[in-house]
Design an enzyme around this catalytic site. Structure first.
Site, mmCIF file in Angstrom:
data_model
loop_
_atom_site.group_PDB
_atom_site.id
_atom_site.type_symbol
_atom_site.label_atom_id
_atom_site.label_comp_id
_atom_site.label_asym_id
_atom_site.label_seq_id
_atom_site.Cartn_x
_atom_site.Cartn_y
_atom_site.Cartn_z
ATOM 1 N N LYS A 241 43.561 49.456 41.412
ATOM 2 C CA LYS A 241 44.390 48.998 40.292
ATOM 3 C C LYS A 241 44.670 50.144 39.311
ATOM 4 O O LYS A 241 44.242 51.265 39.548
ATOM 5 C CB LYS A 241 43.705 47.805 39.598
ATOM 6 C CG LYS A 241 43.356 46.654 40.555
ATOM 7 C CD LYS A 241 44.590 45.896 41.043
ATOM 8 C CE LYS A 241 44.376 45.018 42.256
ATOM 9 N NZ LYS A 241 43.514 43.875 42.118
HETATM 10 C C1 LIG Z 1 42.978 42.534 42.581
HETATM 11 C C2 LIG Z 1 43.527 41.177 42.383
HETATM 12 C C3 LIG Z 1 42.733 40.079 42.031
HETATM 13 C C4 LIG Z 1 41.232 40.070 42.019
HETATM 14 O O1 LIG Z 1 40.647 41.115 41.418
HETATM 15 P P1 LIG Z 1 39.142 41.560 41.823
HETATM 16 O O2 LIG Z 1 38.810 42.470 40.683
HETATM 17 O O3 LIG Z 1 39.237 42.271 43.131
HETATM 18 O O4 LIG Z 1 38.297 40.362 41.869
HETATM 19 C C5 LIG Z 1 43.361 38.868 41.752
HETATM 20 N N1 LIG Z 1 44.680 38.732 41.860
HETATM 21 C C6 LIG Z 1 45.475 39.759 42.241
HETATM 22 C C7 LIG Z 1 46.947 39.522 42.334
HETATM 23 C C8 LIG Z 1 44.922 40.996 42.528
HETATM 24 O O5 LIG Z 1 45.719 41.992 42.937
#
Ligand SMILES: *Cc1c(COP(=O)(O)O)cnc(C)c1O
Length: 377
Positions: free
Chosen positions: A180
């Site tokens: 991210k």
């Molecule tokens: C990454 C992501 C999540 C979950 O995040 P985590 O930190 O991996 O639990 C939820 N929704 C979307 C759209 C994501 O890209």
């Protein structure tokens, strides 16, 4: 091999984590509040609640809204499974509404058509880093008295009509997973303008207990109360120190992502079989992903082969996402299946995410473009 995404950790981050390790607090200390305030301020939102990952943040948001058995929450199918799972954790029912075939964002008309007397909320997903049409989703939510939640895990730093993501829904959820925009290893946060929701999520992340250890210490008392069932969803000071150092670099990261996207756009505009997703206009895209739609038929190939050929050329790609309503668990538990969301299902057959991360060099970008031109030109 150029991966589709990866983190960028510098000396400042290493320094910050080292300092946190030798401080008095490894968890639930000053860095957590500092990180919450910094991310909330960046978004222009009053409150931030940091938790151990983005999925826990979504769960906390559903709990704060009081979602429970019998309640429905409208979600798009073209997302990570966590967007729907957070509703299931609470015993509620996710109801899938289709995406716009051009942008792959939740279609506000489809969302409205999915509303029933049991609907309590809508979760919009800022897919790939492009904000949803939040004004239209807000109008739907207001017409039916629903809460509006942003799964903004792709969209930290994105803007919609001059307003930053984090201020467009009642609660906006971010993830700090390494792919991210900024990372804490694992981590997540909800930002909101509602102090009561923020308070409820703070309690939920720590067992549903009313007093934090600091509050107890300053009150000089051993007493606390568990007023509801919560979890241990806390994030550590070590992680928040990393997040604070990463946040200082966010604007640079975003600028680089946008630069890479502009180069891809220019290069692929001359390839008839490769089309970038539509972009709605009044938005500033955060480009968590760079997704293209590939006309495999006209190329005389299929995705499996192109995926493999790109990999052999040193280019890692991925598919975001398998529509959630097609997973066996959802088919069994919710009775969903093919035909429910035709736009998402059709898109799924053709999409591919190309490498997109701020540490990509110009050489990396050129290598990806060359490989795509050779294999899909
Ligand atoms: C990454 C992501 C999540 C979950 O995040 P985590 O930190 O991996 O639990 C939820 N929704 C979307 C759209 C994501 O890209």
């Amino acid at each position: 091999m150029i991966p589709y995404g990866r983190q960028d950790i510098g000396q400042d981050e290493i320094q910050a984590v080292t300092e946190a390790l030798t401080s008095d607090f490894l968890t639930t200390g000053p860095k957590v509040a500092e990180f919450e305030e910094a991310v909330a301020a960046y978004c222009g939102a009053p409150y931030g609640v940091a938790v151990c990952n983005g999925t826990a943040a979504l769960h906390a948001a559903m709990h704060a809204l009081g979602i429970g058995p019998g309640d429905e929450v409208v979600v798009p199918p073209l997302t990570f499974a966590a967007t729907a799972n957070c509703v299931l954790y609470q015993g509620g029912t996710p109801v899938f509404a289709d995406v716009d075939p051009d942008t792959l964002l939740l279609d506000p008309d489809k969302a409205e058509a999915a509303v029933t007397p049991r609907t309590k909320a809508i979760i919009g997903v800022d897919y790939a880093g492009q904000p949803c049409d939040w004004d239209a989703l807000r109008a739907v939510a207001d017409r039916h008295g629903l809460a509006l939640v942003a799964d903004a895990c792709h969209a930290l730093g994105a803007e919609y009509k001059g307003r930053r993501v984090g201020t467009l829904a009642d609660m906006s959820v971010f993830s700090f997973h390494p792919v991210k925009h900024i990372t804490t290893g694992e981590g997540g946060m909800i930002v909101t303008g509602d102090s009561a929701l923020a308070e409820r999520m703070r309690r939920f992340r720590s067992h549903g207990i009313t007093a934090t250890p600091e509050q107890r210490e300053s009150a000089g008392t051993w007493y606390y109360e568990m007023t509801e069932l919560g979890f241990n969803y806390r994030i550590t000071d070590i992680q928040c120190a990393l997040g604070l150092a990463q946040l200082k670099r966010l604007d640079g990261f975003l600028a680089r992502r946008r630069e890479v996207a502009a180069r891809y756009d220019a290069a692929f505009s001359r390839l008839p079989a490769v089309s970038p997703l539509g972009c709605g206009g009044e938005v500033s895209h955060a480009y968590h992903l760079y997704v293209v739609r590939v006309d495999f038929q006209s190329l005389g190939t299929d995705r499996k082969r192109l995926f493999k050929d790109l990999r052999e050329a040193g280019v890692g790609t991925n598919v975001h996402y398998i529509p959630v309503h097609l997973h066996p668990y959802c088919r069994h538990r919710l009775g969903t299946g093919p035909g429910d969301c035709p736009a998402a299902e059709e898109a799924y057959e053709r999409i591919l995410s190309l490498p997109m991360f701020p540490a990509m060099t110009d050489r990396d970008v050129e290598d990806v473009i060359k490989a795509v031109k050779r294999l899909a030109g």
